[in-house]
Design an enzyme around this catalytic site. Structure first.
Site, PDB file in Angstrom:
ATOM      1  N   GLU A 287      27.022 -15.858   2.878  1.00 55.01           N
ATOM      2  CA  GLU A 287      25.743 -14.947   1.484  1.00 55.01           C
ATOM      3  C   GLU A 287      25.740 -12.895   2.120  1.00 55.01           C
ATOM      4  OE1 GLU A 287      21.511 -16.753   2.210  1.00 55.01           O
ATOM      5  OE2 GLU A 287      21.063 -16.766   0.322  1.00 55.01           O
ATOM      6  N   HIS A 308      41.703 -36.691   8.664  1.00 56.40           N
ATOM      7  CA  HIS A 308      42.490 -37.467   8.127  1.00 56.40           C
ATOM      8  C   HIS A 308      41.889 -36.804   6.120  1.00 56.40           C
ATOM      9  CE1 HIS A 308      43.242 -39.927  11.628  1.00 56.40           C
ATOM     10  NE2 HIS A 308      42.679 -38.837  11.965  1.00 56.40           N
ATOM     11  N   LYS A 422      17.544 -18.660  -9.882  1.00 56.45           N
ATOM     12  CA  LYS A 422      16.568 -19.465 -10.188  1.00 56.45           C
ATOM     13  C   LYS A 422      15.881 -18.670 -11.140  1.00 56.45           C
ATOM     14  CE  LYS A 422      15.903 -18.354  -4.874  1.00 56.45           C
ATOM     15  NZ  LYS A 422      15.590 -17.088  -4.506  1.00 56.45           N
TER      16      LYS A 422
HETATM   17  O1  PA5 Z   1      18.925 -15.971   3.964  1.00 54.47           O
HETATM   18  C1  PA5 Z   1      18.048 -15.860   3.151  1.00 54.47           C
HETATM   19  O2  PA5 Z   1      17.125 -15.194   2.743  1.00 54.47           O
HETATM   20  C2  PA5 Z   1      18.349 -17.093   2.349  1.00 54.47           C
HETATM   21  O3  PA5 Z   1      18.719 -18.232   3.127  1.00 54.47           O
HETATM   22  C3  PA5 Z   1      16.687 -17.185   2.536  1.00 54.47           C
HETATM   23  O4  PA5 Z   1      15.591 -18.052   3.933  1.00 54.47           O
HETATM   24  C4  PA5 Z   1      16.351 -18.681   1.083  1.00 54.47           C
HETATM   25  O5  PA5 Z   1      16.681 -18.446  -0.172  1.00 54.47           O
HETATM   26  C5  PA5 Z   1      15.248 -19.378   1.612  1.00 54.47           C
HETATM   27  O6  PA5 Z   1      13.836 -18.456   1.290  1.00 54.47           O
HETATM   28  P1  PA5 Z   1      12.963 -18.320   2.225  1.00 54.47           P
HETATM   29  O7  PA5 Z   1      12.680 -17.974   3.408  1.00 54.47           O
HETATM   30  O8  PA5 Z   1      11.495 -16.586   1.519  1.00 54.47           O
HETATM   31  O9  PA5 Z   1      11.826 -18.966   1.145  1.00 54.47           O
END
Ligand code: PA5
Length: 446
Positions: A287, A308, A422
């Site tokens: 990310e 494996h 989303k």
């Molecule tokens: O690293 C990130 O920003 C994401 O993985 C968020 O943690 C994830 O989408 C969850 O978001 P939130 O904490 O707003 O529910």
């Protein structure tokens, strides 16, 4: 203690080419320190370990104590950065079979809010029927669909089963100070709550209550976890010279390998307890770096299990990979291979040897084979799996990621790409506010 070893990459990239990253890595580390790089409003994680106070940890431990006293099961509701760090540490430290034991000294931690599987949620709510359970609802935005949906179900079930008064005690919220539905609910219902700082993104939040509270509820030592992270914060500090800064070296090596066509990094462990460390790491690097059509693809395998299966591809497939191996030096337990007078399985050559010795030879044999097969090998050795060393490891990966992202030239602290699905999902579900998008997506489906 965690130690980085990069010598087994030198058949593929030269020592000099790594040393040549000094100026870039230094500039990247300084940009993190001075807040002059991209995404500089999300740097709150950088000095988090050393800024955590004893009072703050005591507050978390006291809240954990309430949950531990009143619950046999605690559901951690969260997704991505709002659950992977906690799960990574809890699974690394837990006895692999503690959840199956009848006599439990700690509450069992269960995870939800990280998928929209109807069967998963049905089976979870069925399982929790009649059980003394609590919930830690974790969401920075407070509006993430997966988590909010699971929490809606769990809140109702907890209140119905345990009554509103007990539910108030055993539901804890970790969310934004002011915004989002999770904050509104927590304030209205009077839940104990913790704040996720504005300047700490989800995937960098393991050292906030997001990670610390579930870890403490599971019965692990958050003081030691923070102490390990603090030691690594010092070891990777802005004044530490490049050649001595493990995070800067890691960032340099992986960027140089990437430049030389190694587009996939595989995080490897030889201990099944570390599986979720890899899941956390994949999110952190994927990310943070996968943007602008750039970035190493972070993958992970559990060895020897996956030798494996994926072992074939790694040994012999397209030569676009390198490995980063987390190697644990000492196990907690000793188990020796017994001798067998009949030796029907032919394993007497192992009699008297520790199981870990067999594992270590699998590791060494694999390293040699993979290097022969064209796979550069980075190694991170960890003395043993404990809170302190895991604190070091996770912070090492965080600062390594910040430096690496800046060296690559991207903003490691945003995630614009995760919004696309989303938007479509909300349009397809006719969420209020998405009327235009709904029309547009329906037209595309005709
Ligand atoms: O690293 C990130 O920003 C994401 O993985 C968020 O943690 C994830 O989408 C969850 O978001 P939130 O904490 O707003 O529910």
């Amino acid at each position: 203690m965690i130690t980085l070893h990069i010598e087994k990459t030198f058949d593929f990239i030269s020592k000099d080419s790594v040393a040549a990253y000094e100026a870039k890595a230094k500039a990247a580390r300084e940009a993190l320190e001075n807040g002059t790089g991209k995404g500089n409003d999300f740097l709150g994680w950088l000095h988090l370990p050393s800024s955590i106070t004893t009072d703050f940890l005591a507050d978390i431990n006291n809240t954990a104590k309430v949950l531990r006293e009143h619950c046999d099961y605690v559901v951690v509701a969260g997704i991505g950065g709002s659950y992977l760090g906690a799960r990574a540490i809890i699974e690394a430290l837990s006895n692999s079979f503690s959840w199956l034991k009848e006599e439990k000294k700690d509450p069992v931690i269960i995870y939800a809010g990280h998928n929209i599987g109807e069967d998963y949620l049905f089976e979870l709510t069925e399982f929790l029927k009649g059980k003394k359970f609590g919930v830690i609802n974790i969401s920075k935005s407070g509006t993430t669909t997966e988590t909010a949906l699971a929490f809606r179900l769990l809140k109702k079930q907890c209140e119905d089963q345990r009554g509103k008064e007990v539910a108030k005690k055993v539901i804890v919220a970790i969310t934004d100070a002011k915004k989002g539905a999770a904050r509104i609910t927590a304030d209205k219902e009077g839940y104990k709550s913790f704040i996720i700082p504005d300047n700490v993104g989800g995937r960098f939040s393991v050292l906030t209550p997001v990670g610390l509270l579930p870890i403490a509820v599971a019965g692990f030592d958050i003081v030691q976890f923070v102490a390990g992270a603090t030691a690594m914060e010092k070891a990777c500090g802005v004044d530490v010279p490049f050649a001595k800064n493990p995070a800067a070296i890691y960032a340099a090596v992986r960027n140089e390998l990437y430049k030389n066509g190694k587009k996939i990094e595989i995080l490897v462990n030889y201990n099944p307890k570390l599986h979720y460390i890899s899941e956390w790491w994949k999110q952190l690097y994927g990310e943070s770096e996968g943007k602008e059509h750039k970035g190493i693809f972070p993958a992970a395998v559990d060895f020897s299990t996956d030798l494996h299966s994926m072992g074939q591809w790694i040994q012999d497939g397209e030569r676009t990979i390198f490995e980063t191996v987390i190697s644990v030096e000492h196990t907690h337990n000793k188990l020796t291979v017994p001798s067998d007078s009949e030796n029907l399985d032919g394993l007497n050559f192992l009699a008297g040897k520790r199981v870990d010795e067999v594992n270590k030879m699998a590791e060494l044999g694999t390293q040699i084979a993979h290097i022969d097969g064209g796979v550069p090998n980075i190694r991170l050795t960890m003395e043993t799996i404990n809170e302190y060393n895991l604190g070091e490891l996770l912070y090492f990966f965080e600062v390594g990621c910040g430096i690496s992202g800046y060296v690559l030239g991207v903003n490691p602290f945003d995630q614009p790409g995760v919004e696309a699905y989303k938007k479509n999902m909300f349009a397809l579900l006719n969420k209020p506010g998405f009327e235009e998008e709904s029309k547009a997506i329906q037209a595309r489906l005709k």
